[in-house]
Design a protein around this motif. Structure first.
Motif, PDB file in Angstrom:
ATOM      1  N   GLN A 188       7.269 -14.805  11.704  1.00  0.00           N
ATOM      2  CA  GLN A 188       7.464 -14.119  10.436  1.00  0.00           C
ATOM      3  C   GLN A 188       7.388 -15.178   9.352  1.00  0.00           C
ATOM      4  O   GLN A 188       8.036 -16.222   9.459  1.00  0.00           O
ATOM      5  CB  GLN A 188       8.825 -13.432  10.362  1.00  0.00           C
ATOM      6  CG  GLN A 188       8.964 -12.241  11.275  1.00  0.00           C
ATOM      7  CD  GLN A 188      10.327 -11.600  11.111  1.00  0.00           C
ATOM      8  OE1 GLN A 188      11.336 -12.278  11.108  1.00  0.00           O
ATOM      9  NE2 GLN A 188      10.346 -10.299  10.975  1.00  0.00           N
ATOM     10  N   ASN A 189       6.596 -14.920   8.337  1.00  0.00           N
ATOM     11  CA  ASN A 189       6.489 -15.828   7.206  1.00  0.00           C
ATOM     12  C   ASN A 189       7.252 -15.256   6.025  1.00  0.00           C
ATOM     13  O   ASN A 189       7.264 -14.037   5.807  1.00  0.00           O
ATOM     14  CB  ASN A 189       5.020 -16.047   6.840  1.00  0.00           C
ATOM     15  CG  ASN A 189       4.347 -16.998   7.802  1.00  0.00           C
ATOM     16  OD1 ASN A 189       4.281 -18.181   7.538  1.00  0.00           O
ATOM     17  ND2 ASN A 189       3.884 -16.484   8.929  1.00  0.00           N
ATOM     18  N   PHE A 190       7.879 -16.144   5.266  1.00  0.00           N
ATOM     19  CA  PHE A 190       8.722 -15.767   4.140  1.00  0.00           C
ATOM     20  C   PHE A 190       8.256 -16.481   2.882  1.00  0.00           C
ATOM     21  O   PHE A 190       7.643 -17.554   2.951  1.00  0.00           O
ATOM     22  CB  PHE A 190      10.186 -16.127   4.442  1.00  0.00           C
ATOM     23  CG  PHE A 190      10.768 -15.322   5.565  1.00  0.00           C
ATOM     24  CD1 PHE A 190      11.431 -14.136   5.312  1.00  0.00           C
ATOM     25  CD2 PHE A 190      10.631 -15.739   6.884  1.00  0.00           C
ATOM     26  CE1 PHE A 190      11.959 -13.382   6.352  1.00  0.00           C
ATOM     27  CE2 PHE A 190      11.154 -14.991   7.930  1.00  0.00           C
ATOM     28  CZ  PHE A 190      11.826 -13.807   7.665  1.00  0.00           C
ATOM     29  N   PRO A 191       8.585 -15.919   1.713  1.00  0.00           N
ATOM     30  CA  PRO A 191       8.104 -16.510   0.470  1.00  0.00           C
ATOM     31  C   PRO A 191       8.824 -17.796   0.058  1.00  0.00           C
ATOM     32  O   PRO A 191       8.335 -18.512  -0.809  1.00  0.00           O
ATOM     33  CB  PRO A 191       8.325 -15.409  -0.564  1.00  0.00           C
ATOM     34  CG  PRO A 191       9.399 -14.551   0.008  1.00  0.00           C
ATOM     35  CD  PRO A 191       9.254 -14.639   1.500  1.00  0.00           C
ATOM     36  N   ASP A 192       9.971 -18.103   0.682  1.00  0.00           N
ATOM     37  CA  ASP A 192      10.710 -19.308   0.298  1.00  0.00           C
ATOM     38  C   ASP A 192      11.622 -19.746   1.435  1.00  0.00           C
ATOM     39  O   ASP A 192      11.866 -19.008   2.386  1.00  0.00           O
ATOM     40  CB  ASP A 192      11.526 -19.069  -0.985  1.00  0.00           C
ATOM     41  CG  ASP A 192      12.456 -17.880  -0.861  1.00  0.00           C
ATOM     42  OD1 ASP A 192      13.394 -17.923  -0.029  1.00  0.00           O
ATOM     43  OD2 ASP A 192      12.252 -16.880  -1.574  1.00  0.00           O
ATOM     44  N   GLY A 244       5.298 -27.431   5.702  1.00  0.00           N
ATOM     45  CA  GLY A 244       6.078 -26.217   5.513  1.00  0.00           C
ATOM     46  C   GLY A 244       7.510 -26.397   5.974  1.00  0.00           C
ATOM     47  O   GLY A 244       8.024 -27.519   6.071  1.00  0.00           O
ATOM     48  N   TYR A 245       8.140 -25.284   6.273  1.00  0.00           N
ATOM     49  CA  TYR A 245       9.553 -25.229   6.642  1.00  0.00           C
ATOM     50  C   TYR A 245       9.677 -24.150   7.698  1.00  0.00           C
ATOM     51  O   TYR A 245       9.248 -23.011   7.472  1.00  0.00           O
ATOM     52  CB  TYR A 245      10.359 -24.872   5.393  1.00  0.00           C
ATOM     53  CG  TYR A 245      11.850 -24.857   5.557  1.00  0.00           C
ATOM     54  CD1 TYR A 245      12.575 -26.042   5.596  1.00  0.00           C
ATOM     55  CD2 TYR A 245      12.544 -23.651   5.627  1.00  0.00           C
ATOM     56  CE1 TYR A 245      13.955 -26.038   5.716  1.00  0.00           C
ATOM     57  CE2 TYR A 245      13.933 -23.635   5.735  1.00  0.00           C
ATOM     58  CZ  TYR A 245      14.622 -24.831   5.778  1.00  0.00           C
ATOM     59  OH  TYR A 245      15.992 -24.827   5.892  1.00  0.00           O
ATOM     60  N   ALA A 263       9.170 -18.932   9.152  1.00  0.00           N
ATOM     61  CA  ALA A 263       8.532 -20.025   8.422  1.00  0.00           C
ATOM     62  C   ALA A 263       8.273 -19.702   6.962  1.00  0.00           C
ATOM     63  O   ALA A 263       8.103 -18.535   6.577  1.00  0.00           O
ATOM     64  CB  ALA A 263       7.204 -20.384   9.092  1.00  0.00           C
ATOM     65  N   HIS A 264       8.227 -20.764   6.180  1.00  0.00           N
ATOM     66  CA  HIS A 264       7.703 -20.716   4.816  1.00  0.00           C
ATOM     67  C   HIS A 264       6.527 -21.676   4.795  1.00  0.00           C
ATOM     68  O   HIS A 264       6.680 -22.866   5.081  1.00  0.00           O
ATOM     69  CB  HIS A 264       8.749 -21.153   3.787  1.00  0.00           C
ATOM     70  CG  HIS A 264       8.157 -21.422   2.438  1.00  0.00           C
ATOM     71  ND1 HIS A 264       7.558 -20.438   1.689  1.00  0.00           N
ATOM     72  CD2 HIS A 264       8.039 -22.558   1.724  1.00  0.00           C
ATOM     73  CE1 HIS A 264       7.103 -20.959   0.565  1.00  0.00           C
ATOM     74  NE2 HIS A 264       7.379 -22.255   0.560  1.00  0.00           N
ATOM     75  N   ASN A 265       5.343 -21.147   4.499  1.00  0.00           N
ATOM     76  CA  ASN A 265       4.141 -21.960   4.404  1.00  0.00           C
ATOM     77  C   ASN A 265       3.749 -21.994   2.931  1.00  0.00           C
ATOM     78  O   ASN A 265       3.302 -20.976   2.386  1.00  0.00           O
ATOM     79  CB  ASN A 265       3.019 -21.357   5.250  1.00  0.00           C
ATOM     80  CG  ASN A 265       1.780 -22.208   5.260  1.00  0.00           C
ATOM     81  OD1 ASN A 265       1.487 -22.919   4.310  1.00  0.00           O
ATOM     82  ND2 ASN A 265       1.020 -22.123   6.338  1.00  0.00           N
ATOM     83  N   PRO A 266       3.911 -23.137   2.269  1.00  0.00           N
ATOM     84  CA  PRO A 266       3.622 -23.196   0.836  1.00  0.00           C
ATOM     85  C   PRO A 266       2.139 -23.038   0.500  1.00  0.00           C
ATOM     86  O   PRO A 266       1.785 -22.896  -0.665  1.00  0.00           O
ATOM     87  CB  PRO A 266       4.137 -24.580   0.434  1.00  0.00           C
ATOM     88  CG  PRO A 266       4.062 -25.395   1.673  1.00  0.00           C
ATOM     89  CD  PRO A 266       4.341 -24.431   2.804  1.00  0.00           C
ATOM     90  N   PHE A 267       1.281 -23.032   1.519  1.00  0.00           N
ATOM     91  CA  PHE A 267      -0.156 -22.920   1.308  1.00  0.00           C
ATOM     92  C   PHE A 267      -0.650 -21.476   1.441  1.00  0.00           C
ATOM     93  O   PHE A 267      -1.820 -21.201   1.187  1.00  0.00           O
ATOM     94  CB  PHE A 267      -0.907 -23.829   2.288  1.00  0.00           C
ATOM     95  CG  PHE A 267      -0.366 -25.231   2.300  1.00  0.00           C
ATOM     96  CD1 PHE A 267      -0.544 -26.078   1.213  1.00  0.00           C
ATOM     97  CD2 PHE A 267       0.378 -25.685   3.380  1.00  0.00           C
ATOM     98  CE1 PHE A 267      -0.024 -27.366   1.215  1.00  0.00           C
ATOM     99  CE2 PHE A 267       0.897 -26.969   3.394  1.00  0.00           C
ATOM    100  CZ  PHE A 267       0.699 -27.812   2.304  1.00  0.00           C
ATOM    101  N   TRP A 268       0.215 -20.584   1.890  1.00  0.00           N
ATOM    102  CA  TRP A 268      -0.119 -19.177   2.048  1.00  0.00           C
ATOM    103  C   TRP A 268       0.725 -18.343   1.093  1.00  0.00           C
ATOM    104  O   TRP A 268       1.804 -18.758   0.678  1.00  0.00           O
ATOM    105  CB  TRP A 268       0.163 -18.688   3.471  1.00  0.00           C
ATOM    106  CG  TRP A 268      -0.680 -19.304   4.543  1.00  0.00           C
ATOM    107  CD1 TRP A 268      -1.731 -20.170   4.386  1.00  0.00           C
ATOM    108  CD2 TRP A 268      -0.537 -19.099   5.940  1.00  0.00           C
ATOM    109  NE1 TRP A 268      -2.252 -20.508   5.615  1.00  0.00           N
ATOM    110  CE2 TRP A 268      -1.535 -19.864   6.598  1.00  0.00           C
ATOM    111  CE3 TRP A 268       0.320 -18.344   6.713  1.00  0.00           C
ATOM    112  CZ2 TRP A 268      -1.687 -19.881   7.964  1.00  0.00           C
ATOM    113  CZ3 TRP A 268       0.163 -18.369   8.088  1.00  0.00           C
ATOM    114  CH2 TRP A 268      -0.829 -19.123   8.700  1.00  0.00           C
ATOM    115  N   LEU A 320       0.118 -11.326   4.692  1.00  0.00           N
ATOM    116  CA  LEU A 320      -0.212 -12.691   4.290  1.00  0.00           C
ATOM    117  C   LEU A 320      -1.590 -12.745   3.631  1.00  0.00           C
ATOM    118  O   LEU A 320      -2.507 -12.031   4.042  1.00  0.00           O
ATOM    119  CB  LEU A 320      -0.273 -13.611   5.513  1.00  0.00           C
ATOM    120  CG  LEU A 320       1.018 -13.942   6.216  1.00  0.00           C
ATOM    121  CD1 LEU A 320       0.728 -14.778   7.454  1.00  0.00           C
ATOM    122  CD2 LEU A 320       1.959 -14.671   5.288  1.00  0.00           C
ATOM    123  N   THR A 321      -1.695 -13.628   2.665  1.00  0.00           N
ATOM    124  CA  THR A 321      -3.000 -14.011   2.156  1.00  0.00           C
ATOM    125  C   THR A 321      -3.184 -15.478   2.523  1.00  0.00           C
ATOM    126  O   THR A 321      -2.413 -16.334   2.082  1.00  0.00           O
ATOM    127  CB  THR A 321      -3.096 -13.832   0.629  1.00  0.00           C
ATOM    128  OG1 THR A 321      -2.897 -12.458   0.319  1.00  0.00           O
ATOM    129  CG2 THR A 321      -4.451 -14.284   0.109  1.00  0.00           C
TER     130      THR A 321
END
Length: 149
Positions: A81-85, A114-115, A130-135, A143-144
């Protein structure tokens, strides 16, 4: 470029679980709501369009796969799961652990910039938060992923 024989997509992920009621209770504690249920299977709609997660009793799943009586494991798979922050990653991780997940790695800065952290649900299925600052995580949870340069 030739057209692929099968579309490049996954629209259902099914997890084999030892105790369906326990698994349902765990995901309910995360705030998930079942969308449909059949004998031995529970389905959840995922954010965005056209994706679902299923929980399926292990014995029933083995039989459905044509491997009646087989001992199924969790395999070398990570769901994510990806999160915005980063704060959202920490909050989701703490909620999962409080709901009965096993902490595998607390969220931390990672080598790719990332984190992220990992936990295992009560059946041992591994989740990365995760937070991926590139996505970009869109408002609907999809996700984009930017095009390569």
């Amino acid at each position: 470029m030739t057209k692929p024989i099968t579309p490049q997509r996954v629209n259902l992920v099914t997890l084999g679980v030892a105790d369906l009621k326990r698994a349902e209770a765990f995901y309910a504690a995360l705030g998930w709501h079942p969308h449909g249920e059949q004998p031995g299977v529970v389905f959840y709609r995922m954010a965005g369009q056209g994706m679902a997660l299923g929980l399926f009793g292990l014995a029933d799943l083995a039989e459905d796969q044509g491997r009646k009586g087989a001992a199924l494991g969790t395999g070398a798979v990570t769901l994510a799961q990806n999160f915005p922050d980063r704060g959202s990653v920490d909050a989701a991780f703490d909620l999962a652990v409080s709901a009965g997940a096993t902490s595998l790695k607390r969220p931390e800065e990672v080598f790719w910039g990332g984190y992220s952290g990992y936990y295992a649900d009560p059946d041992g299925h591994v989740w990365e938060l995760a937070h991926n600052p590139f996505w970009t995580v869109n408002d609907d949870g999809t996700l984009t992923i930017p095009d390569p340069e």
